[in-house]
Motif scaffolding. Structure first.
Motif, PDB file in Angstrom:
ATOM      1  N   TRP A   1       2.737   4.377   3.710  1.00 51.56           N
ATOM      2  CA  TRP A   1       3.410   2.846   4.032  1.00 51.56           C
ATOM      3  C   TRP A   1       5.091   2.513   3.954  1.00 51.56           C
ATOM      4  O   TRP A   1       5.611   2.507   4.409  1.00 51.56           O
ATOM      5  CB  TRP A   1       2.790   1.758   3.389  1.00 51.56           C
ATOM      6  CG  TRP A   1       1.140   1.106   4.003  1.00 51.56           C
ATOM      7  CD1 TRP A   1       0.255   1.745   3.870  1.00 51.56           C
ATOM      8  CD2 TRP A   1       1.300   0.518   5.447  1.00 51.56           C
ATOM      9  NE1 TRP A   1      -0.656   1.388   4.552  1.00 51.56           N
ATOM     10  CE2 TRP A   1      -0.055   0.319   4.854  1.00 51.56           C
ATOM     11  CE3 TRP A   1       1.817   0.413   6.789  1.00 51.56           C
ATOM     12  CZ2 TRP A   1      -0.532  -0.185   6.328  1.00 51.56           C
ATOM     13  CZ3 TRP A   1       1.077  -0.909   6.977  1.00 51.56           C
ATOM     14  CH2 TRP A   1      -0.088  -0.976   7.535  1.00 51.56           C
TER      15      TRP A   1
ATOM     16  N   TYR B   1     -12.400   1.799   4.460  1.00 47.18           N
ATOM     17  CA  TYR B   1     -11.070   0.968   3.402  1.00 47.18           C
ATOM     18  C   TYR B   1      -9.606   1.175   3.627  1.00 47.18           C
ATOM     19  O   TYR B   1      -8.708   0.809   4.418  1.00 47.18           O
ATOM     20  CB  TYR B   1     -10.870   0.446   2.071  1.00 47.18           C
ATOM     21  CG  TYR B   1      -9.938  -0.345   1.089  1.00 47.18           C
ATOM     22  CD1 TYR B   1      -9.354  -1.315   1.912  1.00 47.18           C
ATOM     23  CD2 TYR B   1      -9.150   0.793   0.654  1.00 47.18           C
ATOM     24  CE1 TYR B   1      -8.637  -2.445   0.205  1.00 47.18           C
ATOM     25  CE2 TYR B   1      -8.216   0.050  -0.230  1.00 47.18           C
ATOM     26  CZ  TYR B   1      -8.026  -1.451  -0.439  1.00 47.18           C
ATOM     27  OH  TYR B   1      -6.359  -2.175  -0.213  1.00 47.18           O
TER      28      TYR B   1
ATOM     29  N   SER C   1      -9.122   1.829   7.851  1.00 48.19           N
ATOM     30  CA  SER C   1      -8.642   1.065   7.977  1.00 48.19           C
ATOM     31  C   SER C   1      -6.851   0.857   8.065  1.00 48.19           C
ATOM     32  O   SER C   1      -6.318   0.559   9.104  1.00 48.19           O
ATOM     33  CB  SER C   1      -9.389  -0.757   7.838  1.00 48.19           C
ATOM     34  OG  SER C   1      -9.155  -1.606   8.409  1.00 48.19           O
ATOM     35  N   GLN C   2      -6.256   1.457   7.317  1.00 42.64           N
ATOM     36  CA  GLN C   2      -5.228   1.319   6.833  1.00 42.64           C
ATOM     37  C   GLN C   2      -4.275   2.500   7.716  1.00 42.64           C
ATOM     38  O   GLN C   2      -3.129   2.258   8.415  1.00 42.64           O
ATOM     39  CB  GLN C   2      -4.925   1.670   5.202  1.00 42.64           C
ATOM     40  CG  GLN C   2      -5.397  -0.058   4.195  1.00 42.64           C
ATOM     41  CD  GLN C   2      -4.504   0.316   2.778  1.00 42.64           C
ATOM     42  OE1 GLN C   2      -4.235   1.009   3.098  1.00 42.64           O
ATOM     43  NE2 GLN C   2      -5.313   0.969   2.314  1.00 42.64           N
TER      44      GLN C   2
ATOM     45  N   GLN D   1      -4.125   0.930  11.082  1.00 44.69           N
ATOM     46  CA  GLN D   1      -2.568   0.147  10.727  1.00 44.69           C
ATOM     47  C   GLN D   1      -1.506   0.745  10.922  1.00 44.69           C
ATOM     48  O   GLN D   1      -0.528   0.048  11.532  1.00 44.69           O
ATOM     49  CB  GLN D   1      -3.121  -1.117  10.037  1.00 44.69           C
ATOM     50  CG  GLN D   1      -4.333  -1.649  10.145  1.00 44.69           C
ATOM     51  CD  GLN D   1      -4.437  -2.522   8.695  1.00 44.69           C
ATOM     52  OE1 GLN D   1      -3.016  -3.662   9.040  1.00 44.69           O
ATOM     53  NE2 GLN D   1      -5.602  -2.961   8.688  1.00 44.69           N
TER      54      GLN D   1
ATOM     55  N   LEU E   1      -8.770  -6.867   5.032  1.00 42.66           N
ATOM     56  CA  LEU E   1      -8.292  -5.648   6.197  1.00 42.66           C
ATOM     57  C   LEU E   1      -8.907  -6.806   7.149  1.00 42.66           C
ATOM     58  O   LEU E   1      -8.019  -5.983   8.123  1.00 42.66           O
ATOM     59  CB  LEU E   1      -9.139  -4.678   5.367  1.00 42.66           C
ATOM     60  CG  LEU E   1      -8.973  -3.197   4.666  1.00 42.66           C
ATOM     61  CD1 LEU E   1      -9.608  -2.276   4.352  1.00 42.66           C
ATOM     62  CD2 LEU E   1      -7.241  -3.212   5.280  1.00 42.66           C
TER      63      LEU E   1
ATOM     64  N   SER F   1      -6.306  -7.093  10.653  1.00 42.20           N
ATOM     65  CA  SER F   1      -5.892  -6.043  11.684  1.00 42.20           C
ATOM     66  C   SER F   1      -6.021  -7.199  13.060  1.00 42.20           C
ATOM     67  O   SER F   1      -5.036  -6.792  13.820  1.00 42.20           O
ATOM     68  CB  SER F   1      -7.935  -5.380  11.976  1.00 42.20           C
ATOM     69  OG  SER F   1      -7.935  -3.840  10.438  1.00 42.20           O
TER      70      SER F   1
ATOM     71  N   THR G   1      -2.589  -7.610  -1.076  1.00 45.49           N
ATOM     72  CA  THR G   1      -3.010  -6.719   0.300  1.00 45.49           C
ATOM     73  C   THR G   1      -1.185  -6.272   0.753  1.00 45.49           C
ATOM     74  O   THR G   1      -1.276  -6.112   1.738  1.00 45.49           O
ATOM     75  CB  THR G   1      -3.260  -8.436   1.534  1.00 45.49           C
ATOM     76  OG1 THR G   1      -2.305  -8.849   1.614  1.00 45.49           O
ATOM     77  CG2 THR G   1      -4.484  -8.413   0.965  1.00 45.49           C
TER      78      THR G   1
ATOM     79  N   TYR H   1      -0.570  -2.422   2.102  1.00 45.24           N
ATOM     80  CA  TYR H   1      -0.700  -2.030   3.713  1.00 45.24           C
ATOM     81  C   TYR H   1      -0.512  -3.995   4.598  1.00 45.24           C
ATOM     82  O   TYR H   1      -0.637  -3.215   5.594  1.00 45.24           O
ATOM     83  CB  TYR H   1      -2.043  -1.942   4.010  1.00 45.24           C
ATOM     84  CG  TYR H   1      -3.278  -3.202   3.734  1.00 45.24           C
ATOM     85  CD1 TYR H   1      -3.262  -3.882   3.940  1.00 45.24           C
ATOM     86  CD2 TYR H   1      -3.965  -3.270   2.485  1.00 45.24           C
ATOM     87  CE1 TYR H   1      -4.408  -5.396   4.219  1.00 45.24           C
ATOM     88  CE2 TYR H   1      -4.825  -4.130   2.073  1.00 45.24           C
ATOM     89  CZ  TYR H   1      -5.501  -5.207   2.950  1.00 45.24           C
ATOM     90  OH  TYR H   1      -6.382  -6.052   2.790  1.00 45.24           O
ATOM     91  N   THR H   2       0.513  -4.530   3.937  1.00 49.17           N
ATOM     92  CA  THR H   2       0.996  -5.501   4.835  1.00 49.17           C
ATOM     93  C   THR H   2       2.603  -5.771   5.050  1.00 49.17           C
ATOM     94  O   THR H   2       2.823  -5.048   6.287  1.00 49.17           O
ATOM     95  CB  THR H   2      -0.180  -6.487   4.842  1.00 49.17           C
ATOM     96  OG1 THR H   2       0.642  -7.006   3.431  1.00 49.17           O
ATOM     97  CG2 THR H   2      -0.804  -6.927   4.976  1.00 49.17           C
TER      98      THR H   2
END
Length: 457
Positions: free
Chosen positions: A183, A221, A224-225, A228, A262, A266, A342, A345-346
């Motif tokens: 990231w 988990y 999913s990241q 993204q 998550l 998404s 969060t 990953y955001t």
């Protein structure tokens, strides 16, 4: 993307046979006009996910549409493949849970049995790059790429059905350590490095996330990241079909992980695709679906969804609801977003909030307020964060045009185009082009604006 030397006459012929314009075809597939034109001209190939959407739109096979070489060179990993099965020995061999080590030296025993010639194709070059990095001054970006690349190289040793040299616990540990670095690498402009690295993580995590096991939720988990992140990379290429597929995969694995945060993240990614495509109805649906989950999500995600709804209502010129949700967003946005669970990953921050606020003011024909919001972003975002900076410059240029400041608009547009090229972002480049078209409409006879044509030639 792999360049081709000859136009794809099959694709063009099938489109013309249906009497579709390029615009009609792109709407059916979910890609930009520029991307589809490059397919027909043979300058770009669709990724496998987008190729599926293309074939469905035309109801034809890849071979019939002139993409037989993609099928020959790339194969989608299927659940029935050996690579998707967790080795029985790994599932039955119970190991104690591993804690994060101070180094990744524990990988070495598994690597020592491999020579460079035994490593799967495509990995040799990455190993050579790793060796070269240690021979000179290493930048922060190179160091991060080195760390995540090392694990990716080990993962690639299990390609083609070969047994992984690592146990599932070790794969998950490496992924948990390195995905946050991925990231950070993205936000420092490491697009090229990530495009070669992320597929290995997706493959390994998919193997662990699909079948029920004690590893499933943690693998889902992380998967999913990674999806993204892959969405963001595809988005920079304006490959909206692939981006949308990655958001759907991210949502799928978020459900497996039973992680509401998550799931909302998404859906927020999906909404942004529709923002780029100017599909306000679908954008609103994505935000409303996320909104229904907000009672149990983190403050940062709740604030972001409120801000996204505010921007969407502003695009409908519903000023009252836009201001209502903007106030809710400001109320719920945490003082220190970096401390939200969060954030890893955001990367939603206060610059993210003010960026959306600027968009809201632009929709509502309030360029002075938009400029204030974007100047706040300018103060908060460091120069090293290239993706944020180039996005900001495009929005500032658009705002300068609305304010009637031609000189400022030209300066910002030149900087934005140069940064977009350096970053390899087709998305921001084309956004800058739209600002240029607007400037032409407003100042067609101005020499300064006419000179901007060279930026896009």
């Amino acid at each position: 993307m792999v360049p081709r030397s000859t136009p794809n006459h099959k694709l063009e012929a099938e489109r013309l046979k249906r009497r579709w314009s390029v615009e009609v075809a792109t709407k059916k597939i979910g890609v930009s006009v520029n991307t589809f034109n490059r397919w027909e001209r043979g300058l770009q190939l669709p990724q496998l996910e987008t190729l599926d959407l293309l074939c469905k739109a035309f109801d034809m096979s890849p071979e019939e549409l002139g993409f037989e070489h993609i099928i020959a060179n790339k194969r989608r990993v299927r659940k029935s493949d050996p690579a998707h099965e967790i080795p029985e020995a790994h599932l039955s061999h119970e190991q104690p849970s591993l804690v994060a080590p101070k180094s990744i030296g524990f990988v070495q025993p598994y690597i020592q049995d491999f020579t460079i010639r035994q490593v799967p194709g495509g990995t040799n070059e990455r190993l050579s790059g790793i060796q070269e990095l240690g021979q000179g001054t290493t930048t922060r970006r190179q160091a991060m790429a080195l760390l995540v690349n090392t694990s990716s190289t080990v993962f690639d040793m299990a390609q083609g059905g070969a047994k992984s040299p690592l146990y599932p616990d070790e794969i998950l540990l490496l992924s948990a350590v390195n995905i946050p670095l991925c990231w950070q690498l993205y936000y420092e402009g490491g697009f090229v490095e990530l495009r070669s690295i992320l597929p290995s993580y997706i493959q390994q995590l998919t193997v662990l996330a699909l079948p029920p096991s004690r590893y499933q939720k943690q693998a889902a988990y992380l998967a999913s990241q990674v999806h993204q992140l892959s969405y963001l990379l595809a988005l920079q290429n304006q490959d909206f079909g692939t981006s949308l597929n990655h958001t759907q995969e991210a949502l799928h694995y978020a459900h497996i992980a039973e992680d509401t945060n998550l799931q909302i993240a998404s859906l927020a990614r999906k909404a942004y695709i529709y923002f780029c495509l100017h599909r306000n109805g679908q954008k609103l649906q994505a935000y409303e679906e996320a909104f229904r989950l907000c009672n149990t999500c983190s403050p940062l995600l709740r604030g972001y969804i409120y801000a996204g709804l505010a921007e969407t209502y502003a695009s409908y010129q519903d000023e009252a609801r836009a201001h209502e949700f903007l106030q809710l967003a400001h109320k719920h946005y945490p003082d220190r977003p970096e401390e939200d669970p969060t954030y890893i990953y955001t990367h939603f921050r206060w610059p993210t909030f003010y960026n959306l606020a600027g968009q809201i003011h632009l929709h509502l024909k309030q360029p002075e307020e938009a400029w204030k919001s974007f100047m706040t972003v300018d103060r908060l975002v460091p120069e090293c964060e290239e993706p944020y900076r180039v996005e900001l410059m495009v929005y500032q240029a658009a705002t300068a045009v609305e304010l009637g400041d031609m000189e400022q608009g030209c300066d910002l547009l030149i900087a934005a185009v140069q940064s977009a090229r350096n970053l390899g972002s087709e998305l921001r480049y084309n956004e800058a082009y739209k600002v240029y078209i607007h400037m032409q409409t407003r100042w067609r006879n101005e020499a300064r604006v006419q000179a901007l044509e060279e930026l896009f030639s």
